[in-house]
Design an enzyme around this catalytic site. Structure first.
Site, PDB file in Angstrom:
ATOM      1  N   ASP A  38      -2.059   3.063  11.993  1.00  0.00           N
ATOM      2  CA  ASP A  38      -1.923   3.058  10.391  1.00  0.00           C
ATOM      3  C   ASP A  38       0.277   2.793   9.904  1.00  0.00           C
ATOM      4  OD1 ASP A  38      -4.349   3.657   8.554  1.00  0.00           O
ATOM      5  OD2 ASP A  38      -2.069   3.449   7.620  1.00  0.00           O
ATOM      6  N   ASN A  91      -5.571  -6.056   3.200  1.00  0.00           N
ATOM      7  CA  ASN A  91      -5.343  -6.380   1.990  1.00  0.00           C
ATOM      8  C   ASN A  91      -4.941  -7.343   0.901  1.00  0.00           C
ATOM      9  OD1 ASN A  91      -6.325  -5.607  -0.778  1.00  0.00           O
ATOM     10  ND2 ASN A  91      -5.778  -2.780  -0.137  1.00  0.00           N
ATOM     11  N   TYR A 159      -6.640 -14.234  -0.620  1.00  0.00           N
ATOM     12  CA  TYR A 159      -7.408 -13.041  -0.701  1.00  0.00           C
ATOM     13  C   TYR A 159      -9.173 -13.676   0.284  1.00  0.00           C
ATOM     14  CZ  TYR A 159     -10.158  -8.630   0.560  1.00  0.00           C
ATOM     15  OH  TYR A 159     -10.727  -7.482   1.290  1.00  0.00           O
ATOM     16  N   THR A 194     -14.691   2.971  -1.376  1.00  0.00           N
ATOM     17  CA  THR A 194     -13.451   4.004  -0.449  1.00  0.00           C
ATOM     18  C   THR A 194     -13.033   4.893  -1.939  1.00  0.00           C
ATOM     19  OG1 THR A 194     -11.833   1.867  -1.315  1.00  0.00           O
ATOM     20  CG2 THR A 194     -13.263   1.830   0.659  1.00  0.00           C
TER      21      THR A 194
END
Length: 254
Positions: A38, A91, A159, A194
């Site tokens: 991450d 994202n 996207y 989320t």
């Protein structure tokens, strides 16, 4: 259903929060050793501290080639093998947003989203494949989106294109590496609750969205996405490859 991952090593990108965190926790619960990456170092270290011995955290940006290469090297150094790769990063890139006409799309925003969603997946696969090929087996699961197979006003053009690219990239790799022991599958989440969505969107707004898109009238949880990823990655699914698995409350069936 519990999947049997004892003795298996997984690498999960974007694993410190949301869907990625749920995937890491599910794999560990089913017996895997996991290296997760991450860009949020504090969140990654906190999470690793909660599962000592079972996980290793490696700070990496999945869109950077050197980081992708080093992530795989770190997994091999920590655990000695790599059986499973979960490419979860993806994202909107910086400057990209839904609701912008295609004629007004800025090229740098387009590039940023493709790098976040598609290039990160390519890099993850590029460096996970060599140790898997050397071992004669491996499982790759790429996390896409319903925006890769359905048009929605809540996704940008970039996207939509990037997530569709993830789906077809995965199908191509599934076919071309099938005879070398490598499986590649896609999990495509629908509207998923989320922590970021919970913070950013009121309950009323979420209810309206799922009423419009999900026939089940329920949002998907990160844990339900993790269940599907675990199934797709599991050793028991030795002939399941090239699948696109929508977890979307029925949206893709409409």
């Amino acid at each position: 259903m519990t999947q049997g991952f004892a003795g298996h090593v997984a690498l999960v990108t974007g694993g410190a929060s949301g869907i990625g965190e749920a995937i890491v926790r599910r794999l560990v619960a089913d017996g895997a050793q996991v290296l997760f990456t991450d860009i949020d170092e504090a969140a990654g270290e906190r999470m690793a501290g909660e599962m000592p011995g079972a996980v290793t955290f490696f700070r990496a940006d999945a869109t950077v080639e050197a980081d992708a290469e080093q992530s795989v090297a770190a997994a091999l150094a920590a655990f000695g093998r790599l059986d499973i790769a979960i490419n979860n990063v993806g994202n909107f890139g910086v400057g990209d947003a839904a609701g912008i006409g295609l004629e007004d799309v800025a090229l740098d925003a387009w590039d940023n989203t493709l790098r976040q969603c598609l290039t990160s997946c390519v890099l993850g696969m590029k460096y996970a494949l060599p140790p898997m090929l050397a071992a004669g087996s491996g499982s790759i699961v790429n996390v896409a989106s319903l925006a890769g197979i359905r048009v929605t006003r809540f996704a940008s053009y970039a996207y939509h294109a990037a997530k569709a690219g993830v789906v077809h990239l995965s199908e191509a790799a599934a076919v071309l590496y099938a005879d070398r022991g490598i499986r590649v599958n896609v999990v495509a989440p629908g509207l998923t609750l989320t922590p970021n969505i919970a913070r950013a969107m009121s309950e009323e707004a979420r209810t309206a969205l799922v009423g419009e898109f999900h026939p089940s009238r329920q949002m998907v949880s990160p844990e339900q996405i993790a269940d599907a990823v675990a199934w797709a990655a599991a050793p028991a699914g030795a002939r399941a490859t090239g699948l696109m698995i929508p977890i979307d409350g029925g949206w893709s069936a409409r």
